[in-house]
Design an enzyme around this catalytic site. Structure first.
Site, mmCIF file in Angstrom:
data_model
loop_
_atom_site.group_PDB
_atom_site.id
_atom_site.type_symbol
_atom_site.label_atom_id
_atom_site.label_comp_id
_atom_site.label_asym_id
_atom_site.label_seq_id
_atom_site.Cartn_x
_atom_site.Cartn_y
_atom_site.Cartn_z
ATOM 1 C CB CYS A 62 -3.871 6.125 6.123
ATOM 2 S SG CYS A 62 -5.061 7.161 5.253
ATOM 3 C CB THR A 96 -1.027 0.012 1.152
ATOM 4 O OG1 THR A 96 -2.018 1.005 0.876
ATOM 5 C CG2 THR A 96 -0.404 0.276 2.504
ATOM 6 C CG HIS A 145 -4.506 2.547 3.036
ATOM 7 N ND1 HIS A 145 -3.447 2.774 2.193
ATOM 8 C CD2 HIS A 145 -4.839 3.757 3.552
ATOM 9 C CE1 HIS A 145 -3.159 4.072 2.200
ATOM 10 N NE2 HIS A 145 -3.998 4.688 3.014
#
Length: 161
Positions: free
Chosen positions: A29, A23, A46
């Site tokens: 995040c 990711t 994520h």
């Protein structure tokens, strides 16, 4: 043969054996990896926000720590894993912008990390290693075969946990 599985923002995927879960662009995040090392199965999420209960528009359950991890666990359990041997690694949760308030309510990164840790504790999944907070973005790659989490950070280089 491309064995990379890309996970977008507000998403999760499950991989196994020779897969690499990837990711990009973790700022505030948090990337959450839950894995069974014996069976070489892992999921990566994520996570964008800490709680679906705080947002009116919460229809995308994959945005939130409290709901995305549950969805990912359902997929992991379909892969014949040993639930009692699951472990986790996490990365992200940066404070990307300077905020001069005495409140953590605007520090989404910190709130995301706390929410992820609380959810994993509730599920009795120990966090083996983490690379959280700071003020830099991260790209992460998890190797399902050897359970290494490679973290590339702008201005910080590359580490493996």
């Amino acid at each position: 043969m491309d064995n990379n599985i890309k996970i977008g923002m507000a998403d999760y995927k499950v991989g196994e054996k020779d897969n690499i879960l990837v990711t990009l662009g973790l700022g505030s995040c948090v990337g959450v990896i839950i894995y069974d090392s014996a069976n070489k199965v892992a999921g990566m999420a994520h996570i964008m926000l800490p709680s679906s209960l705080e947002i009116k528009n919460n229809s995308n359950k994959m945005k939130f720590a409290d709901t995305c991890i549950d969805l990912m666990m359902i997929e992991l359990l379909k892969k014949n894993i040993n639930k009692n041997s699951l472990k986790a690694k996490i990365a992200g949760g940066a404070q990307m912008f300077s905020v001069s308030l005495n409140s953590d309510s605007l520090n989404i990164g910190k709130r995301n990390v706390i929410a992820v840790k609380e959810k994993l504790k509730l599920l009795k999944i120990p966090i083996i290693s983490e690379d959280v907070f700071g003020n830099h973005g991260r790209t992460i790659r998890f190797n399902c075969s050897n359970q290494e989490l490679n973290i590339k950070s702008i201005g910080k280089g590359e580490t493996v946990i």
